[in-house]
Enzyme design. Structure first.
Site, PDB file in Angstrom:
ATOM      1  N   GLY A  86       0.820  -1.207   0.000  1.00 31.35           N
ATOM      2  CA  GLY A  86       0.000   0.000   0.000  1.00 31.35           C
ATOM      3  C   GLY A  86       0.848   1.249   0.000  1.00 31.35           C
ATOM      4  O   GLY A  86       0.345   2.342  -0.271  1.00 31.35           O
ATOM      5  N   THR A  87       2.138   1.108   0.313  1.00 28.59           N
ATOM      6  CA  THR A  87       3.027   2.270   0.360  1.00 28.59           C
ATOM      7  C   THR A  87       3.096   2.905  -1.015  1.00 28.59           C
ATOM      8  O   THR A  87       3.375   2.219  -2.006  1.00 28.59           O
ATOM      9  CB  THR A  87       4.449   1.839   0.792  1.00 28.59           C
ATOM     10  OG1 THR A  87       4.328   1.031   1.960  1.00 28.59           O
ATOM     11  CG2 THR A  87       5.322   3.041   1.059  1.00 28.59           C
ATOM     12  N   THR A  88       2.830   4.192  -1.085  1.00 30.86           N
ATOM     13  CA  THR A  88       2.762   4.868  -2.378  1.00 30.86           C
ATOM     14  C   THR A  88       4.126   5.442  -2.751  1.00 30.86           C
ATOM     15  O   THR A  88       5.053   5.439  -1.946  1.00 30.86           O
ATOM     16  CB  THR A  88       1.688   5.965  -2.342  1.00 30.86           C
ATOM     17  OG1 THR A  88       1.865   6.737  -1.155  1.00 30.86           O
ATOM     18  CG2 THR A  88       0.306   5.359  -2.331  1.00 30.86           C
ATOM     19  N   HIS A 141      -5.276  15.457   1.959  1.00 28.61           N
ATOM     20  CA  HIS A 141      -4.749  14.479   2.924  1.00 28.61           C
ATOM     21  C   HIS A 141      -4.298  15.166   4.210  1.00 28.61           C
ATOM     22  O   HIS A 141      -4.072  16.376   4.239  1.00 28.61           O
ATOM     23  CB  HIS A 141      -3.561  13.710   2.325  1.00 28.61           C
ATOM     24  CG  HIS A 141      -3.977  12.589   1.415  1.00 28.61           C
ATOM     25  ND1 HIS A 141      -4.292  12.795   0.090  1.00 28.61           N
ATOM     26  CD2 HIS A 141      -4.145  11.258   1.649  1.00 28.61           C
ATOM     27  CE1 HIS A 141      -4.631  11.633  -0.464  1.00 28.61           C
ATOM     28  NE2 HIS A 141      -4.565  10.690   0.462  1.00 28.61           N
ATOM     29  N   HIS A 142      -4.096  14.343   5.231  1.00 33.49           N
ATOM     30  CA  HIS A 142      -3.560  14.780   6.528  1.00 33.49           C
ATOM     31  C   HIS A 142      -2.136  15.331   6.359  1.00 33.49           C
ATOM     32  O   HIS A 142      -1.460  15.037   5.363  1.00 33.49           O
ATOM     33  CB  HIS A 142      -3.559  13.603   7.508  1.00 33.49           C
ATOM     34  CG  HIS A 142      -2.784  12.414   7.000  1.00 33.49           C
ATOM     35  ND1 HIS A 142      -1.434  12.243   7.230  1.00 33.49           N
ATOM     36  CD2 HIS A 142      -3.159  11.351   6.232  1.00 33.49           C
ATOM     37  CE1 HIS A 142      -1.015  11.132   6.648  1.00 33.49           C
ATOM     38  NE2 HIS A 142      -2.047  10.570   6.037  1.00 33.49           N
ATOM     39  N   LYS A 145       1.344  13.156   5.590  1.00 31.29           N
ATOM     40  CA  LYS A 145       1.582  12.389   4.367  1.00 31.29           C
ATOM     41  C   LYS A 145       2.918  12.808   3.758  1.00 31.29           C
ATOM     42  O   LYS A 145       3.201  13.991   3.623  1.00 31.29           O
ATOM     43  CB  LYS A 145       0.440  12.607   3.361  1.00 31.29           C
ATOM     44  CG  LYS A 145       0.576  11.734   2.135  1.00 31.29           C
ATOM     45  CD  LYS A 145      -0.720  11.623   1.362  1.00 31.29           C
ATOM     46  CE  LYS A 145      -0.558  10.809   0.090  1.00 31.29           C
ATOM     47  NZ  LYS A 145      -0.011   9.462   0.318  1.00 31.29           N
ATOM     48  N   GLY A 151      -0.671   8.679  -4.510  1.00 30.20           N
ATOM     49  CA  GLY A 151      -0.663   7.616  -5.520  1.00 30.20           C
ATOM     50  C   GLY A 151      -2.007   7.507  -6.219  1.00 30.20           C
ATOM     51  O   GLY A 151      -2.079   7.238  -7.427  1.00 30.20           O
TER      52      GLY A 151
END
Ligand code: NAD
Length: 255
Positions: A86-88, A141-142, A145, A151
């Site tokens: 899941g790491t972008t 996003h928070h 990030k 992504g």
């Protein structure tokens, strides 16, 4: 039972993945991997190599950082461990290079977004793109990030560009940005402007705005909690065992 190791187990996503795997009837959390060892009641190793020396696991789930994920996969894939990533921040070229390290029968699955809603948002964007000359992506996003654009935003822009089939936007671009405010028209990803908002209060949201003569169409998805990713992560863990090579996108496993 599918034996799962979670890289980044001390992080925001990794912690939630560990809880989710432990609650699944058909999975067992073999160990965690994280240099910042959390105080937990399962074994945690500082590196993937150290974990592989001590435990046999079927699947490595990676929610770490763009700067370390490739090195983790360079260890896990040649060892025949299916990877759910899941790491972008990984380029298509790097993903292909990493997948080539996997022996036959081993899968590298990467999803820029594990929420079913975001996958549908991208599908809807693909359907709309041929009918609207203009499209822009705004993602929210928070503040923690580590990469911009997200992504998901990059993938959405690529999908829109593919669906446009070579047709270019006619909207004003970077040439209209005033001095001292460069970037106002966003970053161009395959010709699609992408704007990244970072703020307290968000987890992950994205809006795609399409424009045509006298009309706009907005498609928006909001993730308000990290649990929104977990059905997709479980689907990935359950699906990689029957796949091999590189698979990109949760849509490949959604019926
Ligand atoms: P985070 O900073 O909270 O957690 C990252 C963790 O990785 C930290 O605990 C850190 O110590 C650990 N880490 C660093 N180096 C490591 C290594 N070599 N091996 C193992 N662990 C290591 O980050 P987060 O919010 O949990 O997000 C993690 C990644 O997941 C980010 O790239 C983020 O963009 C991405 N993400 C993807 C999705 C998706 O749906 N694909 C959803 C949310 C987040």
């Amino acid at each position: 039972m599918i034996k799962v190791a979670v890289a980044g187990c001390a992080g925001r996503m990794g912690r939630t993945v560990c809880d989710t795997v432990r609650a699944a009837d058909d999975m067992e959390l073999a160990c965690g991997i994280d240099p910042h060892r959390p105080e937990v009641d399962f074994p945690v190793y500082p590196t993937v190599a150290a974990a592989l020396e001590s435990w046999a696991f079927d699947v490595l789930v990676d929610f770490t950082q763009p700067s370390v994920v490739a090195d983790n996969l360079r260890v896990a894939l040649p060892a025949g461990v299916d990877c759910v990533v899941g790491t972008t921040g990984l380029s298509n070229e790097t993903l292909e290079e990493l997948a080539a390290l996997a022996p036959a029968g081993t899968c590298l699955f990467y999803a820029p977004n594990f929420t079913t809603g975001a996958v549908l948002m991208m599908e809807f964007a693909k359907a709309a793109a041929p009918y609207f000359p203009e499209a822009e992506v705004i993602e929210f996003h928070h503040c923690n990030k580590k990469d911009a654009p997200s992504g998901t935003a990059v993938r959405t822009a690529q999908i829109i560009a593919e669906a446009r089939d070579g047709r270019a936007s006619e909207a004003p671009g970077k040439e209209t940005e005033i001095e001292g405010a460069e970037g106002a028209r966003g970053a161009l990803v395959d010709g699609v402007p992408v704007h990244s908002v970072r703020s307290m209060g968000y987890v992950a949201s994205q809006e795609v705005v399409f424009g045509s003569l006298g009309q706009t169409l907005s498609i928006r998805h909001d993730s308000w909690d990290r649990t929104s990713y977990m059905p997709g992560v479980l689907l990935g863990i359950r699906s990689v065992g029957s796949c091999e090579g590189l698979v990109v996108g949760l849509e490949n496993f959604m019926a």
